[in-house]
Design an enzyme around this catalytic site. Structure first.
Site, PDB file in Angstrom:
ATOM      1  N   LYS A 107      19.281  31.741  29.582  1.00 28.35           N
ATOM      2  CA  LYS A 107      19.804  33.023  29.105  1.00 28.35           C
ATOM      3  C   LYS A 107      18.685  33.652  28.307  1.00 28.35           C
ATOM      4  CE  LYS A 107      23.259  33.987  25.550  1.00 28.35           C
ATOM      5  NZ  LYS A 107      23.226  35.416  25.226  1.00 28.35           N
ATOM      6  N   GLY A 168      27.951  39.489  17.841  1.00 33.05           N
ATOM      7  CA  GLY A 168      28.714  39.095  16.655  1.00 33.05           C
ATOM      8  C   GLY A 168      29.508  40.203  16.007  1.00 33.05           C
ATOM      9  N   ALA A 194      28.178  39.398  24.636  1.00 37.36           N
ATOM     10  CA  ALA A 194      28.133  39.915  23.263  1.00 37.36           C
ATOM     11  C   ALA A 194      29.102  41.065  23.036  1.00 37.36           C
ATOM     12  CB  ALA A 194      26.739  40.372  22.867  1.00 37.36           C
ATOM     13  N   GLY A 195      29.719  41.026  21.880  1.00 37.81           N
ATOM     14  CA  GLY A 195      30.551  42.122  21.418  1.00 37.81           C
ATOM     15  C   GLY A 195      32.042  41.856  21.442  1.00 37.81           C
ATOM     16  N   ASN A 216      30.670  33.843  21.705  1.00 42.23           N
ATOM     17  CA  ASN A 216      30.508  32.750  20.743  1.00 42.23           C
ATOM     18  C   ASN A 216      31.295  33.037  19.472  1.00 42.23           C
ATOM     19  OD1 ASN A 216      27.609  30.794  19.667  1.00 42.23           O
ATOM     20  ND2 ASN A 216      29.641  30.810  18.824  1.00 42.23           N
ATOM     21  N   THR A 217      30.848  34.082  18.737  1.00 42.90           N
ATOM     22  CA  THR A 217      31.427  34.358  17.430  1.00 42.90           C
ATOM     23  C   THR A 217      32.933  34.580  17.488  1.00 42.90           C
ATOM     24  OG1 THR A 217      29.338  35.413  16.864  1.00 42.90           O
ATOM     25  CG2 THR A 217      31.171  35.819  15.383  1.00 42.90           C
TER      26      THR A 217
END
Lengths: 265, 76
Positions: A107, A168, A194-195, A216-217
């Site tokens: 990635k 994040g 992301a987001g 992830n977050t």
């Protein structure tokens, strides 16, 4: 009527020649504990798990590592170049990742700015060219820009990973219309990276037709990561199924779903 | 044969910090001295990856810049 398989197992997708049924990719950062990470990742159903590459701690402290929380039979590792701010750093990091993991997936992230963590698309393209030439299967994190997505696919990236919003941030899919254009033009799988903040954000990515979503977050920093992992799995499955089902067109005015004849006088 | 001047003590930069090693030490010796598992650590020497198969035959040299990395938790 032929019965159709509507399960995720009957709706696989292919990345770099490998077949997956889960459309949820997860990260391994920010968890309160490795135990919680292990359980959340298990419950997410994710088959592809991303990890970062960092210097080993030479202070003599040893303990369980991120790999101890993963099942190498079940999980395909996707090393990332998170934190790299130049093509050179990202390429070196990817090469080291391949040496650690013995896999060619990467990635690719080349960050352009610490406040937004927006990608440096030009440096990403430059790094991707080098890595593709070296036999890597490159999944680049990039802007939700149809042009950069086209270019990255043209030079041989195995997928493109436009952001939904800053890493994040939890702001969700900020530009679904750009994603639609990216998807219309796509010759490789499109993954939102992301987001995502909550389940509905993940569902939207899949409803639009993305092959998968990476987060992830949203899971790791939820108050209850394991519960959010389950919610994300369900949202991704629901979003994908809604995409396959084919949603109704949006219309400005009502369209009654009960017969308009036979009403009592 | 011209005399090569190999100092007895090699000055390395290891993960950004100064470190010394003895002349003749290899990458494999360094990992052993640091008690690091070879199977989960990757080595870069002067910006090039040293493949695992080459650890035992790659001698360290004075001035080498070594990076030792592993996988850690992270997403993006």
């Amino acid at each position: 009527m032929t019965t159709q398989d509507w399960t995720p197992q009957g709706d696989t997708w292919t990345l770099a020649g490998r077949t997956f049924s889960s459309r949820l990719l997860v990260g391994t950062g920010k968890y309160p504990s490795l135990e919680m990470q292990r359980e959340a990742i298990l419950q997410s159903g994710a088959e592809i798990v991303t990890v970062a590459v960092r210097r080993v701690d030479l202070s003599g402290k040893t303990g369980p590592t991120v790999l101890d929380a993963l099942d190498r039979q079940r999980h395909t590792l996707l090393p990332n170049t998170a934190g790299c701010y130049s093509a050179d750093e990202a390429v070196r990091t990817a090469r080291l990742a391949r040496e650690v993991g013995m896999g060619d997936l990467v990635k690719l992230e080349v960050i352009g700015d610490p406040m937004t963590l927006f990608p440096d698309n030009q440096a990403t393209l430059a790094a991707a060219k080098i890595l593709v030439a070296e036999g890597f299967s490159v999944l680049p994190y990039c802007s939700d820009d149809p042009i950069i997505c086209l270019k990255l696919a043209e030079i041989g990236c195995v997928a493109v990973m436009p952001l939904g919003a800053p890493i994040g941030s939890g702001l969700g899919i900020r530009n679904p219309y750009n994603l639609k254009i990216i998807l219309e033009q796509a010759t490789v799988p499109v993954l939102v990276d992301a987001g995502v903040g909550t389940a509905s954000d993940a569902a939207i990515a899949l409803e639009l037709g993305c092959s998968a979503v990476l987060m992830n977050t949203a899971i790791a920093s939820a108050q209850q990561p394991v519960a959010m992992a389950i919610a994300m799995r369900q949202a991704v499955e629901a979003g994908r199924l809604a995409f396959r089902a084919g949603r109704i067109e949006k219309r400005l005015y009502a369209n009654a779903s009960s017969p308009i004849t036979g009403l009592i006088g | 044969m011209p005399q090569t001047t190999t100092p007895a003590i090699l000055h390395l930069t290891l993960n950004g910090e100064p470190r010394t090693a003895s002349a003749g030490e290899t990458v494999a010796d360094l990992l052993r001295a640091l008690n690091l598992p070879r199977e989960t650590v990757a080595v870069e020497r002067n910006r090039d990856v040293v493949r695992r198969a080459d650890h035992a035959t790659t001698a360290l040299a004075d001035g080498d810049v070594i990076e030792l990395v592993q996988f850690v938790g992270g997403g993006a």
